[in-house]
Design a protein around this motif. Structure first.
Motif, PDB file in Angstrom:
ATOM      1  N   ILE A   1       0.823  -1.201   0.000  1.00  0.00           N
ATOM      2  CA  ILE A   1       0.000   0.000   0.000  1.00  0.00           C
ATOM      3  C   ILE A   1       0.854   1.247   0.000  1.00  0.00           C
ATOM      4  N   ILE A   2       1.977   1.203   0.702  1.00  0.00           N
ATOM      5  CA  ILE A   2       2.725   2.444   0.935  1.00  0.00           C
ATOM      6  C   ILE A   2       3.967   2.564   0.073  1.00  0.00           C
ATOM      7  N   SER A   3       4.144   1.643  -0.895  1.00  0.00           N
ATOM      8  CA  SER A   3       5.373   1.715  -1.671  1.00  0.00           C
ATOM      9  C   SER A   3       5.110   1.754  -3.167  1.00  0.00           C
ATOM     10  N   ILE A   4       4.007   2.371  -3.561  1.00  0.00           N
ATOM     11  CA  ILE A   4       3.643   2.356  -4.970  1.00  0.00           C
ATOM     12  C   ILE A   4       4.582   3.185  -5.823  1.00  0.00           C
ATOM     13  N   GLN A   5       5.438   3.988  -5.209  1.00  0.00           N
ATOM     14  CA  GLN A   5       6.350   4.786  -6.002  1.00  0.00           C
ATOM     15  C   GLN A   5       7.559   3.988  -6.485  1.00  0.00           C
ATOM     16  N   GLY A   6       7.814   2.822  -5.900  1.00  0.00           N
ATOM     17  CA  GLY A   6       9.075   2.139  -6.140  1.00  0.00           C
ATOM     18  C   GLY A   6       9.242   1.614  -7.547  1.00  0.00           C
ATOM     19  N   TYR A   7      10.403   1.763  -8.099  1.00  0.00           N
ATOM     20  CA  TYR A   7      10.780   1.120  -9.350  1.00  0.00           C
ATOM     21  C   TYR A   7      12.297   1.079  -9.396  1.00  0.00           C
ATOM     22  N   ALA A   8      12.826   0.097 -10.150  1.00  0.00           N
ATOM     23  CA  ALA A   8      14.250  -0.208 -10.040  1.00  0.00           C
ATOM     24  C   ALA A   8      15.123   0.959 -10.427  1.00  0.00           C
ATOM     25  N   GLN A   9      16.048   1.270  -9.578  1.00  0.00           N
ATOM     26  CA  GLN A   9      17.009   2.327  -9.823  1.00  0.00           C
ATOM     27  C   GLN A   9      18.137   2.146  -8.811  1.00  0.00           C
ATOM     28  N   GLN A  10      19.196   2.878  -9.042  1.00  0.00           N
ATOM     29  CA  GLN A  10      20.291   2.819  -8.083  1.00  0.00           C
ATOM     30  C   GLN A  10      19.793   3.309  -6.735  1.00  0.00           C
ATOM     31  N   PRO A  11      20.046   2.558  -5.652  1.00  0.00           N
ATOM     32  CA  PRO A  11      19.511   2.957  -4.349  1.00  0.00           C
ATOM     33  C   PRO A  11      20.056   4.303  -3.889  1.00  0.00           C
ATOM     34  N   LYS A  12      19.183   5.073  -3.232  1.00  0.00           N
ATOM     35  CA  LYS A  12      19.603   6.378  -2.717  1.00  0.00           C
ATOM     36  C   LYS A  12      20.543   6.191  -1.533  1.00  0.00           C
ATOM     37  N   LYS A  13      21.540   7.041  -1.490  1.00  0.00           N
ATOM     38  CA  LYS A  13      22.477   7.049  -0.364  1.00  0.00           C
ATOM     39  C   LYS A  13      22.521   8.486   0.132  1.00  0.00           C
ATOM     40  N   LEU A  14      21.781   8.750   1.203  1.00  0.00           N
ATOM     41  CA  LEU A  14      21.597  10.123   1.666  1.00  0.00           C
ATOM     42  C   LEU A  14      22.806  10.640   2.437  1.00  0.00           C
ATOM     43  N   SER A  15      23.099  11.920   2.223  1.00  0.00           N
ATOM     44  CA  SER A  15      24.112  12.599   3.028  1.00  0.00           C
ATOM     45  C   SER A  15      23.507  12.945   4.378  1.00  0.00           C
ATOM     46  N   ALA A  16      24.353  13.372   5.317  1.00  0.00           N
ATOM     47  CA  ALA A  16      23.872  13.751   6.649  1.00  0.00           C
ATOM     48  C   ALA A  16      22.878  14.907   6.551  1.00  0.00           C
ATOM     49  N   ASP A  17      23.146  15.875   5.659  1.00  0.00           N
ATOM     50  CA  ASP A  17      22.220  16.987   5.485  1.00  0.00           C
ATOM     51  C   ASP A  17      20.862  16.509   4.986  1.00  0.00           C
ATOM     52  N   GLU A  18      20.897  15.567   4.049  1.00  0.00           N
ATOM     53  CA  GLU A  18      19.634  15.048   3.510  1.00  0.00           C
ATOM     54  C   GLU A  18      18.883  14.232   4.561  1.00  0.00           C
ATOM     55  N   ILE A  19      19.605  13.509   5.399  1.00  0.00           N
ATOM     56  CA  ILE A  19      18.955  12.770   6.491  1.00  0.00           C
ATOM     57  C   ILE A  19      18.268  13.743   7.440  1.00  0.00           C
ATOM     58  N   HIS A  20      18.952  14.837   7.748  1.00  0.00           N
ATOM     59  CA  HIS A  20      18.373  15.831   8.662  1.00  0.00           C
ATOM     60  C   HIS A  20      17.100  16.436   8.083  1.00  0.00           C
ATOM     61  N   GLU A  21      17.116  16.708   6.773  1.00  0.00           N
ATOM     62  CA  GLU A  21      15.909  17.226   6.118  1.00  0.00           C
ATOM     63  C   GLU A  21      14.790  16.186   6.179  1.00  0.00           C
ATOM     64  N   SER A  22      15.134  14.900   6.053  1.00  0.00           N
ATOM     65  CA  SER A  22      14.133  13.842   6.134  1.00  0.00           C
ATOM     66  C   SER A  22      13.508  13.767   7.523  1.00  0.00           C
ATOM     67  N   ILE A  23      14.301  14.031   8.546  1.00  0.00           N
ATOM     68  CA  ILE A  23      13.777  14.037   9.916  1.00  0.00           C
ATOM     69  C   ILE A  23      12.778  15.174  10.087  1.00  0.00           C
ATOM     70  N   LYS A  24      13.086  16.338   9.496  1.00  0.00           N
ATOM     71  CA  LYS A  24      12.133  17.459   9.542  1.00  0.00           C
ATOM     72  C   LYS A  24      10.810  17.051   8.883  1.00  0.00           C
ATOM     73  N   LYS A  25      10.910  16.365   7.764  1.00  0.00           N
ATOM     74  CA  LYS A  25       9.701  15.940   7.063  1.00  0.00           C
ATOM     75  C   LYS A  25       8.944  14.889   7.864  1.00  0.00           C
ATOM     76  N   LEU A  26       9.682  14.019   8.547  1.00  0.00           N
ATOM     77  CA  LEU A  26       9.068  13.013   9.413  1.00  0.00           C
ATOM     78  C   LEU A  26       8.218  13.674  10.487  1.00  0.00           C
ATOM     79  N   ASN A  27       8.603  14.866  10.886  1.00  0.00           N
ATOM     80  CA  ASN A  27       7.945  15.564  11.991  1.00  0.00           C
ATOM     81  C   ASN A  27       6.799  16.457  11.526  1.00  0.00           C
TER      82      ASN A  27
END
Length: 838
Positions: free
Chosen positions: A13-39
């Motif tokens: 249900i929650i992964s309909i966006q997925g399709y094969a590609q090189q996996p993302k490898k987030l930088s520390a800055d990008e992880i921090h932005e993801s935490i903001k979005k999580l909140n």
């Protein structure tokens, strides 16, 4: 159902966006932005008609600045557009544009949805659009997406009140969204089992160009509008929002929408259409709780995540994992199903990124068939000091679980190879909306649960069941295929499930101008080792084929063999389809596998019916040798070869004053003068060729970005946006005695029957007296349009400009289009005076 499969059903249900590609490898800055979005617990749904209609500045702004969950609902997949990067049109172009949208959302941080509406081409009025789309069904799809995504705010790109002023698809998208806003909240309205959802506000993303000019817009009452500065700069990412938006828009490569990044303030306006009134006029989420406290039990989660955000260590993100794991446990128990499912996936991605956790299952082959055994290489590595154990790995849908019980020590890779057997009943890989035959305006989707999804889910997955210092977590990945390219390096592709054999007819249209048999080649390709069977060709009534059956044996996977059938047409005019059918061990196969492979999107395999249109047509030609300058997405040469012309595809750079003289005609493909800069220099030579007795045929161009400014034609010729979208619009002959309408083939009104998608587009609306207009069309109460086919004598030769959509009609095997195009090539070579006296 075991616990893992229960989890997996939620994951789908929650992964309909997925399709094969090189996996993302987030930088520390990008992880921090993801935490903001999580909140942030708020969501925005943007709605428009086609791929490339979306405002990427606004989508990126809400996703990356506001940190809202943001999605784009495109009513269509853009199937009716033109293709600047290759020959694919219609359904295959829709596959390309679908994946371009997915790459755009990957770039700007949004998600993607669609309806079943088919982009049937330009429409002048929403009444036409909504009749072809089946308004009831598409409206139901929009409601379904709203109820599934649960947006707090919906924003329309277009104005529902603009009927007749813009593309009918554009207005229709706003009409559908406006009606769906109310219906989604109505408990009496049923939409495939989705529960009602009440969005708080509906906006129209207005702009000065809706008002004609900036000056006009400056005078407009904006008391019901909100504006945002979408030019904000993100220091941690090193780019502005506008730069991200430009990168996103540049993913629409098939439409030529490469965009240069901009910097500096940039205002975007939205106007409230429906929903709760705004009091302070500055925030679309005004009065909406967008914190964790909007869900029961969220206060504790909020406290933990605020601390994680505040204490985040950019040098060692893994220090956040203990608190994130605590939050993950609490999120897993949230009663609000919608936010629990979405935020669980979000926080798991963040935890994996904080740990530098890399997990993948790589197939040894790019494709496999039902019941085939495939080796899967499994890799797992933890690049942090956090205590993480890989307990088991499981394959879906086989329900195979393998014990591992391996502690993943910092930067020490774990690898393992397992063989799995592909289940018998697993679906073949192909876009789900092309599985069944649809209509002009609608795709048919039997599995209603798929409606709205951007792409087909790959059913084969690998689940990594992990233990984070006593807390269990499952991370599910698609099984993919990757290889090393000497130039590109590491290349990821989807791991696709295919039939054991594919069959294809090379020529999609075969024209028989005489009662002479033709060879029709049929190609077989094996997708497993050692396949024996028989091949036959179904033909229309009245046609003949030899042999009746061909036996074959393909030894190895990937082997191809071609076979020829001799097809004889009937005496009289006739048309129909021939279909190859393969029989292997009692099973029949009649599908071709079309591969779409461009660098900017993942490789796509599309299963389509294997067929070719055959047309018996009494066709007379004058002239034999053609020089063809290909335009954008142009396949016309192969169809001209079908009817016996010698076609040389020439490079404009090679044109000299003498190089064209031996050709009976020079033809320029669609949008050649928009896409080939060299023609600016070569145009005088082309016009001299006409003057000296040659025949030049120019197919449609747009008035924007012409490489020739004042000498597109030997006389004044002004292009416009005039078009006839009704492929059945009645034709009027303006000069019935003209050579082009009479020789060597008599053109009659019936020759305009069976046209597809449109009559033509971007007709000239002004021209010099030297031009003779030959055809007139009109529709929707508009005045007659006479610029679809213009002919001018210039010196000893002829210059022809046409906006008729031959690039669609010849591939569709429309008999009348072949007759008319043949006459265009033949002009000047007929004994017209003698014929007139008869």
């Amino acid at each position: 159902m075991n616990k893992f499969l229960l989890f997996f059903s939620v994951f789908l249900i929650i992964s309909i966006q997925g399709y094969a590609q090189q996996p993302k490898k987030l930088s520390a800055d990008e992880i921090h932005e993801s935490i903001k979005k999580l909140n942030f617990l708020g969501s925005v749904l943007y709605v428009a008609a086609h791929p490339d209609d979306e405002n990427t500045r606004l989508i990126s702004y809400f996703s990356n600045e506001v940190h809202a969950r943001t999605a784009y609902l495109a009513i269509t997949r853009g199937d009716g557009g033109q293709n600047l990067i290759g020959p694919e049109i219609r359904d295959l172009l829709g596959v390309i544009r679908t994946n371009e949208l997915l790459k755009a959302r990957e770039t700007d941080g949004g998600e993607q949805f669609f309806t079943r509406a088919n982009d049937f081409g330009y429409s002048k009025h929403p009444d036409e659009t909504l009749s072809l789309w089946n308004k009831k069904e598409v409206l139901n799809d929009v409601v379904k997406v709203i109820r599934k995504f649960q947006p707090d705010v919906i924003i329309n790109r277009f104005n529902a009140e603009s009927a007749g002023k813009t593309h009918g698809h554009h207005t229709s998208s706003a009409i559908l969204s406006t009606e769906a806003f109310d219906l989604a909240a109505d408990s009496n309205y049923k939409s495939n089992g989705e529960a009602p959802w009440t969005a708080k506000r509906l906006f129209f993303n207005t702009h000065w160009w809706f008002y004609g000019s900036r000056e006009e817009f400056d005078q407009v009452d904006k008391s019901n509008m909100i504006w945002f500065d979408t030019g904000v700069y993100f220091p941690t990412l090193g780019v502005s929002n506008s730069e991200i938006a430009s990168l996103s828009r540049s993913m629409h490569k098939s439409q030529g929408f490469g965009s240069t990044g901009t910097r500096g303030s940039d205002k975007e306006y939205v106007e409230l259409i429906k929903g709760d009134k705004l009091l302070n006029g500055s925030d679309v989420f005004e009065g909406i709780n967008t914190t964790w406290t909007r869900v029961e039990g969220g206060a504790e989660i909020l406290g933990i995540l605020e601390q994680v955000e505040k204490d985040f260590d950019f040098r060692d993100p893994s220090k956040s994992i203990p608190k994130l794991m605590k939050a993950y446990q609490l999120i897993s128990n949230v009663k609000d199903t919608h936010w629990r499912e979405y935020k669980s996936k979000e926080i798991k991605d963040i935890i994996a990124s904080c740990a530098g956790l890399y997990l993948e299952g790589i197939a040894s082959e790019a494709t496999a068939t039902n019941n085939q055994s495939v080796a899967i290489k499994i890799e797992a590595i933890n690049r942090s000091d956090q205590k993480i154990s890989l307990e088991t790995i499981a394959f879906v849908p086989q329900d195979i679980s393998i014990k591992v019980n391996q502690v993943l020590l910092n930067n020490e890779p774990f690898s393992k190879e397992e063989k799995i057997k592909i289940p018998e009943g697993i679906k073949f890989t192909s876009p789900y909306w092309l599985t069944e035959k649809g209509s002009i305006g609608m795709y048919s989707v039997a599995d209603k649960s798929l409606i709205g999804n951007p792409a087909s889910l790959h059913e084969l997955k690998i689940a990594f069941n992990l233990d984070f210092d006593g807390v269990k977590m499952t991370i599910v990945k698609d099984i993919v295929y990757k290889y090393n390219d000497p130039v590109k390096g590491e290349v990821y592709q989807p791991f696709d499930i295919v039939p054991e054999i594919a069959v294809d007819i090379t020529s999609k249209v075969v024209i028989f101008s005489e009662v002479i048999p033709k060879e029709i080649p049929v190609k077989l390709r094996a997708y497993r080792d050692s396949i024996r069977g028989s091949l036959a060709l179904k033909i229309p009534s009245g046609w003949k084929v030899e042999p009746k059956q061909i036996d074959f044996h393909l030894l190895g996977k990937g082997e191809e063999q071609s076979f020829s059938f001799t097809v004889t047409p009937p005496e009289g005019q006739s048309e129909g389809y021939v279909n190859p059918v393969v029989t292997v061990n009692g099973k029949t196969y009649d599908k071709s596998i079309v591969e779409i492979n461009y660098d900017h999107i993942p490789r796509q395999l599309v299963l389509l019916p294997a067929e070719s249109k055959v047309v018996r047509l009494n066709l007379v030609k004058k002239g034999q040798s053609i020089a063809y300058i290909k335009g954008a997405g142009d396949e016309m040469p192969k169809y001209l070869k079908q009817i016996g012309y010698d076609v040389a595809e020439i490079d404009p750079v090679s044109i000299t004053s003498n190089s064209l003289s031996d050709y009976d005609a020079v033809i320029l493909g669609i949008r050649a003068y928009n896409t080939i800069p060299e023609l600016k220099i070569k145009q005088p030579i082309i016009l001299d060729y006409v003057k000296n007795g040659g025949n030049v045929i120019v197919q449609y161009n747009t008035s924007q970005n012409l490489v020739v400014e004042d000498n597109l034609a030997p006389y004044m010729l002004q292009l416009s946006r005039d078009r006839i979208t009704d492929e059945n619009a009645e034709v009027t002959f303006l000069d019935k005695a003209h050579e082009l309408l009479n020789l060597p083939n008599k053109i009659v009104a019936e020759d305009f029957n069976g046209w597809v998608q449109e009559r033509g587009l971007y007709f000239p609306d002004k021209w010099a007296d030297e031009f003779t207009p030959l055809l007139s069309f009109q529709e929707n109460g508009e005045g007659p349009m006479k610029g679809s086919l213009l002919v001018a004598k210039y010196g000893k030769g002829h210059y022809i400009y046409t906006g008729l959509s031959f690039f669609r009609e010849l591939p569709a095997g429309v008999p009348g289009a072949y007759k008319l195009f043949t006459n265009m090539i033949s002009i000047g070579k007929n004994d017209f005076e003698t014929e007139l006296k008869k």
